[in-house]
Design an enzyme around this catalytic site. Structure first.
Site, mmCIF file in Angstrom:
data_model
loop_
_atom_site.group_PDB
_atom_site.id
_atom_site.type_symbol
_atom_site.label_atom_id
_atom_site.label_comp_id
_atom_site.label_asym_id
_atom_site.label_seq_id
_atom_site.Cartn_x
_atom_site.Cartn_y
_atom_site.Cartn_z
ATOM 1 N N ASP A 204 0.864 -1.188 0.000
ATOM 2 C CA ASP A 204 0.000 0.000 0.000
ATOM 3 C C ASP A 204 0.896 1.232 0.000
ATOM 4 O O ASP A 204 2.123 1.105 -0.099
ATOM 5 C CB ASP A 204 -0.972 -0.022 1.196
ATOM 6 C CG ASP A 204 -2.312 0.599 0.832
ATOM 7 O OD1 ASP A 204 -2.313 1.754 0.379
ATOM 8 O OD2 ASP A 204 -3.357 -0.067 0.980
ATOM 9 N N HIS A 277 -2.995 2.982 -4.547
ATOM 10 C CA HIS A 277 -2.389 2.469 -3.301
ATOM 11 C C HIS A 277 -0.979 1.938 -3.586
ATOM 12 O O HIS A 277 -0.587 0.885 -3.092
ATOM 13 C CB HIS A 277 -3.264 1.370 -2.678
ATOM 14 C CG HIS A 277 -4.521 1.912 -2.073
ATOM 15 N ND1 HIS A 277 -4.546 2.562 -0.867
ATOM 16 C CD2 HIS A 277 -5.806 1.914 -2.513
ATOM 17 C CE1 HIS A 277 -5.792 2.934 -0.579
ATOM 18 N NE2 HIS A 277 -6.580 2.557 -1.570
ATOM 19 N N GLU A 341 -10.023 2.455 -4.958
ATOM 20 C CA GLU A 341 -9.659 3.844 -4.671
ATOM 21 C C GLU A 341 -8.484 4.338 -5.517
ATOM 22 O O GLU A 341 -7.591 5.011 -5.007
ATOM 23 C CB GLU A 341 -9.324 3.993 -3.182
ATOM 24 C CG GLU A 341 -10.512 3.674 -2.283
ATOM 25 C CD GLU A 341 -10.180 3.764 -0.804
ATOM 26 O OE1 GLU A 341 -11.026 4.258 -0.061
ATOM 27 O OE2 GLU A 341 -9.080 3.333 -0.386
HETATM 28 C C1 ACM Z 1 -11.082 -0.470 0.788
HETATM 29 O O1 ACM Z 1 -11.523 -0.402 1.942
HETATM 30 N N1 ACM Z 1 -10.471 0.569 0.241
HETATM 31 C C2 ACM Z 1 -11.181 -1.694 0.010
#
Ligand code: ACM
Length: 543
Positions: A204, A277, A341
């Site tokens: 991440d 991420h 995201e």
């Molecule tokens: C998430 O909680 N961004 C999968």
């Protein structure tokens, strides 16, 4: 007198027990509750003279029973070859005629003179053993001989199998690195509750946690951040703790975790995030990002980071190289590629990305993401694996065999099932175990939300509006332990249980067997086990 003989002697003379076991009480100790259970009278006493009988593939499971009993009993029960019930024995037998129970089903029959565990596959025997251990006094989980205990299993006849095939928990090891020893401890507790899937969120923005031989800077640079925001990141101005955080799993560590889990019938699903991420990877190799001339460091705050991989052939090659090493470490049929995201601002502003969109004949940035994910899907399919991603992977079209993990509510899961995709339910409202489990003013700092135990217990993974043919695509569900606000393993333990115990029943037990009041009675016994296992669960509210 050796320890084993002493224990046996104490059992024979009926020595007082400090273990709290009551004959017939053991069946109220099972979490998750079995499909069918008929209590008998009396019980089978396990002594140092009890023989464990098994043959063929049942032997490996029988050894796990012997291993499980040995520390607290102070002796190793003798293993013998065979499969027929016999006096004074615990017999484990693969029985293919029980095929209707499925690969994880079992029967456990306890009589005063013997115990018989049968199932069509080794996993079923393993789950039968977990039920047997749960019906013994919780002290059976102690790691040194318990003098004076009487190891009595109440007579019972159990037929049991899971409702769902994906009974998962996700651990975020990126936001805060979780030591390997803790991951092993977590695996033990998950196995005891009949979970069969552990997703490791390995990469991440704030940290890259998996050694990749071809790209050493991923861990040299990407596994370490300079400092971490203090308090809730939603509250500005930000303050920082001024000290580095980091760590990573070597490939040998991961092989060990995967092997340890497999021994407990838990599949480890690796998650490698893309295309968003990705800041920790971009910090290590700036050419993977949209601004290679502006070097970055792993992120020190929480939230949605704008940094995203640049979708060039070089990046695709890099990610596929990483996945090649991942596949060699993780035998999981399903590989998680994140996909959530991924903000598109940098793609919108980048002439390179805009030219790429045109060159590929795509409409927009969503289609660009979809193209990126499809490259991974094709790559994984060629290697005999399946891609799973968070529900954003549906946007802009999804490759046919891909599996969707529905986190933004159930909407994504419903849409995916309608399109014929398999789905793992992970909606925030019921499965995000980083949410508060009580009034925030009385709880340690968490990300937000409200997810008390009862709400988890009441979760139903198959949405009401689903037609039966769509419902078949729901593989199961998964609890999420995002770790932005879980700086220690004690805090992870606190957020995980007892909610994971509730989820175990959602995922294993038939919906009609669920009863919250009865669950709380059984949970009280489960918590005694967790006490002995040194698990820092959240205490129950006094009602
Ligand atoms: C998430 O909680 N961004 C999968």
């Amino acid at each position: 007198m050796c320890q084993a003989m002493l224990v046996s002697f104490l059992v024979c003379v009926g020595a007082a027990t400090d273990s709290g076991n009551q004959l017939g009480g053991g069946t109220t100790m099972l979490v998750p509750i079995p499909v069918e259970m008929k209590a008998g009278s009396g019980g089978f006493t396990i002594t140092s003279g009890t023989v464990v009988v098994a043959s063929g593939p049942a032997v490996a499971e029988a050894r796990k029973l012997v291993d499980g009993l040995a520390p607290a009993m102070g002796c190793r029960l003798q293993l013998a070859d065979g499969g027929e019930p016999r006096d004074g024995a615990i017999v484990l037998r693969i029985d293919e005629s029980l095929r209707q129970l499925g690969d994880e089903g079992y029967q456990l029959d306890v009589a005063v003179n013997r115990v018989l565990i049968t199932g069509p596959k080794p996993a079923g025997l393993f789950y039968g053993i977990q039920s047997l251990l749960q019906m013994l006094p919780p002290a059976v989980f102690r790691q040194a001989p318990v003098v004076g205990a009487s190891w009595v299993v109440p007579c019972v006849s159990i037929t049991d199998y899971p409702r769902f095939g994906w009974r998962g928990l996700m651990l975020d090891t990126s936001r805060h690195f979780m030591p390997k020893t803790f991951v092993l401890k977590l695996i033990d507790v998950l196995a005891l509750h009949k979970f069969n899937s552990l997703q490791l969120h390995l990469t991440d923005d704030q940290g890259w946690r998996i050694e990749i031989k071809k790209y050493p800077k991923l861990t040299e640079v990407g596994a370490w951040r300079d400092e971490t925001v203090v308090g809730h990141a939603g509250k500005k101005p930000w303050k920082f703790d001024g000290r580095p955080h980091g760590g990573f799993y070597t490939q040998d560590d991961l092989r060990e975790i995967v092997g340890y889990a497999a021994d407990r019938h838990i599949n480890v699903v690796p998650e490698i995030e893309m295309p968003g991420h990705a800041r920790a990877a971009i910090a290590a190799y700036p050419e993977l990002g949209c601004h290679p001339d502006q070097p970055l460091k792993p992120w020190t705050v929480w939230g949605v980071c704008p940094d995203i991989y640049i979708p060039t052939d070089k990046t695709i090659g890099f990610v596929q190289d990483v996945l090649t090493e991942v596949l060699a470490l993780f035998p999981s049929k399903i590989i998680h590629i994140g996909g959530d995201e991924a903000t598109k601002e940098q793609w919108k502003a980048s002439p390179v990305v805009q030219a790429r969109i045109k060159e590929l004949g795509l409409k927009d940035e969503d289609q660009m993401q979809s193209w990126f994910i499809k490259q991974m899907d094709t790559f994984l399919a060629q290697k005999g694996r399946r891609l799973i991603g968070w529900d954003e992977i549906l946007e802009g079209g999804l490759a046919p065999g891909a599996v969707v993990m529905s986190w933004r509510g159930e909407r994504g899961g419903i849409a995916a099932a309608k399109e014929g995709h398999d789905v793992v339910m992970a909606p925030t409202g019921w499965t995000y175990f980083d949410y508060y489990q009580g009034p925030p003013e009385k709880e340690p700092l968490a990300i937000g939300g409200n997810l008390p135990l009862k709400k988890v217990y009441e979760y139903e993974p198959i949405p009401k509006e689903m037609k039966p043919e769509e419902a078949k695509h729901i593989l199961g569900a998964q609890c999420q332990l995002w770790a932005e606000y879980l700086p220690t393993t004690r805090q992870v333990e606190y957020m995980a249980f007892p909610r994971a115990a509730a989820m175990s029943e959602v995922l294993w037990s038939p919906a009609e067997r669920k009863d919250y009041t009865a669950f709380l009675v059984r949970l009280a016994q489960d918590l005694k086990r967790l006490d002995i296992l040194d698990w820092n669960y959240r205490k129950l509210d006094k009602e």
